[in-house]
Design a protein around this motif. Structure first.
Motif, PDB file in Angstrom:
ATOM      1  N   HIS A   1       0.889  -1.252  -0.188  1.00 57.52           N
ATOM      2  CA  HIS A   1       0.164   0.051   0.062  1.00 57.52           C
ATOM      3  C   HIS A   1       1.076   1.191   0.074  1.00 57.52           C
ATOM      4  CE1 HIS A   1      -4.346   1.113   1.036  1.00 57.52           C
ATOM      5  NE2 HIS A   1      -3.752   2.338   0.578  1.00 57.52           N
ATOM      6  N   VAL A   2       0.618   2.068  -1.100  1.00 62.86           N
ATOM      7  CA  VAL A   2       1.338   3.435  -0.964  1.00 62.86           C
ATOM      8  C   VAL A   2       0.922   4.498  -0.209  1.00 62.86           C
ATOM      9  CG1 VAL A   2       2.192   5.167  -2.590  1.00 62.86           C
ATOM     10  CG2 VAL A   2       2.321   3.056  -3.540  1.00 62.86           C
ATOM     11  N   TRP A   3       1.562   4.829   0.806  1.00 58.97           N
ATOM     12  CA  TRP A   3       1.024   5.725   1.690  1.00 58.97           C
ATOM     13  C   TRP A   3       1.375   7.360   1.624  1.00 58.97           C
ATOM     14  CZ3 TRP A   3       4.496   8.276   5.026  1.00 58.97           C
ATOM     15  CH2 TRP A   3       5.549   7.809   5.404  1.00 58.97           C
ATOM     16  N   SER A   4       2.669   7.437   0.800  1.00 59.59           N
ATOM     17  CA  SER A   4       2.980   8.742   0.416  1.00 59.59           C
ATOM     18  C   SER A   4       3.858   8.751  -0.962  1.00 59.59           C
ATOM     19  CB  SER A   4       3.835   9.257   1.366  1.00 59.59           C
ATOM     20  OG  SER A   4       4.564  10.372   1.204  1.00 59.59           O
ATOM     21  N   ALA A   5       3.825   9.808  -1.754  1.00 56.60           N
ATOM     22  CA  ALA A   5       4.790  10.071  -2.999  1.00 56.60           C
ATOM     23  C   ALA A   5       5.250  11.355  -2.918  1.00 56.60           C
ATOM     24  CB  ALA A   5       4.167   9.403  -4.082  1.00 56.60           C
ATOM     25  N   VAL A   6       6.632  11.576  -3.085  1.00 53.55           N
ATOM     26  CA  VAL A   6       7.085  12.870  -3.286  1.00 53.55           C
ATOM     27  C   VAL A   6       8.029  12.882  -4.429  1.00 53.55           C
ATOM     28  CG1 VAL A   6       6.966  13.637  -0.861  1.00 53.55           C
ATOM     29  CG2 VAL A   6       9.017  12.253  -1.673  1.00 53.55           C
TER      30      VAL A   6
ATOM     31  N   ASP B   1     -21.790  22.776   0.514  1.00 52.64           N
ATOM     32  CA  ASP B   1     -21.418  23.644  -0.787  1.00 52.64           C
ATOM     33  C   ASP B   1     -21.616  22.878  -2.008  1.00 52.64           C
ATOM     34  OD1 ASP B   1     -20.192  25.805  -1.983  1.00 52.64           O
ATOM     35  OD2 ASP B   1     -17.959  24.996  -1.567  1.00 52.64           O
ATOM     36  N   PRO B   2     -22.865  22.621  -2.015  1.00 46.87           N
ATOM     37  CA  PRO B   2     -23.251  21.526  -3.239  1.00 46.87           C
ATOM     38  C   PRO B   2     -23.174  21.978  -4.725  1.00 46.87           C
ATOM     39  CG  PRO B   2     -25.329  22.148  -2.430  1.00 46.87           C
ATOM     40  CD  PRO B   2     -24.187  22.718  -1.501  1.00 46.87           C
ATOM     41  N   LYS B   3     -22.862  23.197  -4.775  1.00 48.24           N
ATOM     42  CA  LYS B   3     -22.642  23.722  -6.113  1.00 48.24           C
ATOM     43  C   LYS B   3     -21.297  23.829  -6.563  1.00 48.24           C
ATOM     44  CE  LYS B   3     -26.616  26.726  -7.067  1.00 48.24           C
ATOM     45  NZ  LYS B   3     -27.581  26.777  -5.642  1.00 48.24           N
ATOM     46  N   GLN B   4     -20.130  23.565  -5.859  1.00 49.33           N
ATOM     47  CA  GLN B   4     -18.895  23.496  -6.075  1.00 49.33           C
ATOM     48  C   GLN B   4     -18.520  21.851  -6.147  1.00 49.33           C
ATOM     49  OE1 GLN B   4     -17.039  25.885  -6.629  1.00 49.33           O
ATOM     50  NE2 GLN B   4     -18.839  27.120  -6.016  1.00 49.33           N
ATOM     51  N   ALA B   5     -17.361  21.454  -6.993  1.00 53.41           N
ATOM     52  CA  ALA B   5     -17.078  20.133  -7.046  1.00 53.41           C
ATOM     53  C   ALA B   5     -16.459  19.865  -5.924  1.00 53.41           C
ATOM     54  CB  ALA B   5     -16.146  20.060  -8.368  1.00 53.41           C
ATOM     55  N   TYR B   6     -16.567  18.537  -5.373  1.00 51.52           N
ATOM     56  CA  TYR B   6     -15.801  18.032  -4.095  1.00 51.52           C
ATOM     57  C   TYR B   6     -14.416  17.815  -4.102  1.00 51.52           C
ATOM     58  CZ  TYR B   6     -14.742  14.947  -0.356  1.00 51.52           C
ATOM     59  OH  TYR B   6     -13.992  14.284   0.928  1.00 51.52           O
ATOM     60  N   ARG B   7     -13.566  18.628  -3.397  1.00 52.93           N
ATOM     61  CA  ARG B   7     -12.196  18.501  -3.477  1.00 52.93           C
ATOM     62  C   ARG B   7     -11.706  17.935  -2.153  1.00 52.93           C
ATOM     63  NH1 ARG B   7      -9.322  22.319  -7.369  1.00 52.93           N
ATOM     64  NH2 ARG B   7     -11.182  22.331  -9.063  1.00 52.93           N
ATOM     65  N   PRO B   8     -11.348  16.607  -2.298  1.00 52.40           N
ATOM     66  CA  PRO B   8     -10.807  16.295  -0.893  1.00 52.40           C
ATOM     67  C   PRO B   8      -9.993  16.824  -0.095  1.00 52.40           C
ATOM     68  CG  PRO B   8     -10.716  14.574  -2.543  1.00 52.40           C
ATOM     69  CD  PRO B   8     -10.812  15.865  -3.314  1.00 52.40           C
ATOM     70  N   ALA B   9      -9.684  16.590   1.303  1.00 55.81           N
ATOM     71  CA  ALA B   9      -8.795  17.501   1.881  1.00 55.81           C
ATOM     72  C   ALA B   9      -7.430  16.662   1.745  1.00 55.81           C
ATOM     73  CB  ALA B   9      -9.106  17.262   3.512  1.00 55.81           C
ATOM     74  N   GLU B  10      -6.193  17.346   1.809  1.00 56.26           N
ATOM     75  CA  GLU B  10      -5.049  16.936   1.486  1.00 56.26           C
ATOM     76  C   GLU B  10      -4.557  15.777   2.713  1.00 56.26           C
ATOM     77  OE1 GLU B  10      -1.832  19.621   0.649  1.00 56.26           O
ATOM     78  OE2 GLU B  10      -0.324  18.244   0.594  1.00 56.26           O
ATOM     79  N   ARG B  11      -4.354  14.648   2.100  1.00 55.96           N
ATOM     80  CA  ARG B  11      -3.921  13.442   3.182  1.00 55.96           C
ATOM     81  C   ARG B  11      -2.544  13.165   3.043  1.00 55.96           C
ATOM     82  NH1 ARG B  11      -8.911  11.028   1.006  1.00 55.96           N
ATOM     83  NH2 ARG B  11     -10.588  12.021   2.097  1.00 55.96           N
ATOM     84  N   LEU B  12      -1.817  13.730   3.965  1.00 56.21           N
ATOM     85  CA  LEU B  12      -0.343  13.575   3.623  1.00 56.21           C
ATOM     86  C   LEU B  12       0.171  12.064   3.735  1.00 56.21           C
ATOM     87  CD1 LEU B  12       1.213  16.617   5.610  1.00 56.21           C
ATOM     88  CD2 LEU B  12       1.046  16.119   2.917  1.00 56.21           C
TER      89      LEU B  12
END
Ligand SMILES: Cc1cc2nc3c(=O)[nH]c(=O)nc-3n(C[C@H](O)[C@H](O)[C@H](O)COP(=O)(O)OP(=O)(O)OC[C@H]3O[C@@H](n4cnc5c(N)ncnc54)[C@H](O)[C@@H]3O)c2cc1C
Length: 471
Positions: free
Chosen positions: A90-95, A445-456
């Motif tokens: 499982h990849v948990w991070s990529a930089v 905020d249903p009029k905007q597209a859903y942008r997930p929070a950044e998960r490091l």
């Protein structure tokens, strides 16, 4: 594989498999990483290799010829040492560091032990797919209420039917294969509640006419449903699940065009399992932390912004399949091939697809993307879905935050899912908002597209695996 790889691909679903096969055919050295026990992703999910003879699931699949061809091509390259296939990783991070992608994964083949793995390559292709989009409703947290993707995954991956009398609800054509798979395993599918009306498709005749194969597929499912006497009820929804230790019945309502239940048009149906799905949410964790630009798609999701060759806005980083927008397995395969062609071109290698073959893949991808857009517009989330909720309905299951608490946060000024999270903890639990994030977004905020929070950190990892990184 002893030499460093030219390309790392995360995700061995239809997109990742097709990308890997093309890149390998072009002579690149590839590492293909997937958290699952087998290649195939969601669409071609199979039981683990050792269990296949006792759990037959081939009859639940479509497009298996392509799957077997891709699998054989990957196996041949793995044998030659050109492919390093990392399942159960499982990849948990990529930089990105100095023009090299550093991909951190945990090897879970000996779970619960986790071993830290670090992979490096100058190019990275992310094909991590999507997960079910859920809208909460009273009783959705009862045992026996699943996502429709979950029902299908249990069937394809383990031959397990989650119940014997099942109601399905939500929107979109994915309800049909799930109903057909359940029926094929002897499950009584008592109702399929489709929130949209089929008339909505007539507003998009162009994409329909350009994709006759999709019609044939739909007609096949329709026939199966008729044969098993499964009723599909347009403009209805499962608005409540009832029971004690597990679900025993559902309330099904006829919907007004805005999605609110029509008064007096509700019925109760006895069930022992329920499957619900409102489309999918692209799995963007790795792409967001790598700094990719996003764009809005017609189904209300943000997706990764990519050019025709599936290059993202980060140099050396490519995406394919549902990360670029939900559109089905055939589209994912086509995009995987095109993304790999871009990697070959950018690496100075000769192309694998040329002339008419390349043009055919490009044209199929364009037609399937148009179809996906039409599909999204014909199967929207009903605007008034929140009228099914009560103040006590749990929205964030990890932190047990109710619709009432979220309503209070909104009244206090929270105007998107991030602010609701800060005020209520909705989205701060184990799943990090994967389940409730889209729903909280639709409530605020249903009029905007859903942008997930950044998960490091894209998956929970043990401190032991992190400590390993020191060495
Ligand atoms: C639960 C579920 C079941 C589905 N079943 C069907 C079906 O039966 N029929 C149908 O038409 N469509 C189905 N779909 C829709 C399906 O997602 C697509 O049509 C198709 O599989 C998309 O291909 P893909 O390669 O883009 O992604 P996927 O097939 O989703 O493949 C993505 C792969 O990436 C891997 N992955 C993700 N994140 C990581 C990570 N961080 N590290 C390592 N590996 C990672 C996953 O394990 C997965 O194997 C399903 C979707 C879901 C969510």
């Amino acid at each position: 594989m002893s030499d460093p790889a030219d390309l790392i691909i995360v995700g061995a679903g239809p997109a990742g498999m097709a990308a890997a096969a093309t890149a390998l055919a072009g002579g690149l050295r590839v590492v293909l990483v997937d958290s699952g026990t087998a290649v195939g992703g969601q669409f071609w999910r199979h039981p683990p290799e050792h269990a296949r003879s006792v759990i037959p699931t081939e009859d639940l699949h479509h497009g298996l010829r392509e799957y077997h061809d891709l699998r054989e091509a990957l196996a041949a390259h793995a044998q030659k040492g050109q492919l390093d296939l990392r399942l159960h990783h499982h990849v948990w991070s990529a930089v990105r560091q100095d023009d090299v992608f550093v991909v951190h994964a945990v090897d879970r083949r000996k779970a619960p032990q986790e071993i830290a793995v670090v992979l490096r390559a100058p190019r990275l292709l992310v094909a991590t797919g999507a997960y079910d989009r859920q809208l909460p409703f009273p009783g959705w947290d009862l045992p026996g209420v699943l996502t429709i993707g979950g029902l299908q995954a249990l069937l394809k991956g383990g031959g397990v039917a989650a119940g014997s009398r099942v109601a399905l609800g939500g929107t979109g054509p994915f309800l049909l294969p799930v109903a057909a798979s359940l029926a094929a395993r002897g499950v009584e599918v008592v109702t399929v509640c489709e929130a949209a009306h089929p008339r909505a498709w007539l507003r998009h005749p162009g994409p329909l006419l350009r994709n006759p194969g999709k019609w044939a597929e739909g007609a096949g499912y329709a026939l199966t449903l008729v044969r098993h006497r499964i009723p599909v009820r347009p403009r209805t929804a499962i608005i409540r699940a009832e029971g004690g230790a597990r679900v025993t019945s559902v309330r099904v309502a006829s919907l007004a065009p805005d999605g609110s239940p029509r008064p007096g048009r509700e019925r109760r149906i006895e069930v022992d399992a329920v499957g619900v799905g409102w489309g999918f949410v692209p799995q963007l964790d790795l792409l967001i932390t790598l700094g990719c630009a996003l764009t809005d798609s017609a189904d209300g999701n943000a997706v990764v912004a990519a050019d025709e060759g599936l290059r993202t806005t980060v140099p050396g980083l490519y995406a394919a399949g549902e990360t670029c927008g939900v559109g089905g397995a055939a589209l994912a395969v086509g995009e995987g091939r095109l993304a790999a062609e871009s990697v070959l071109a950018d690496s100075g290698a000769a192309p694998v697809l040329r002339g008419k073959r390349l043009a055919a893949v490009r044209s199929a991808v364009a037609a399937q993307r148009a179809f996906a857009r039409a599909l999204a517009l014909a199967h929207p989330i009903p605007p008034a879905w929140s009228s099914w909720l009560t103040d006590e309905t749990v929205v964030c299951r990890c932190e047990e935050v109710t619709a009432g608490v979220i309503g209070t946060a909104r009244a206090e000024g929270a105007c998107d899912h991030r602010q609701v999270k800060q005020l209520t903890r909705a989205g701060m639990g184990w799943c990090q908002g994967r389940m409730c994030g889209p729903a909280v977004h639709c409530l605020t905020d249903p009029k905007q597209a859903y942008r997930p929070a950044e998960r490091l950190v894209a998956t929970p990892v043990t401190l032991g695996a992190l400590a390993d990184l020191d060495t």
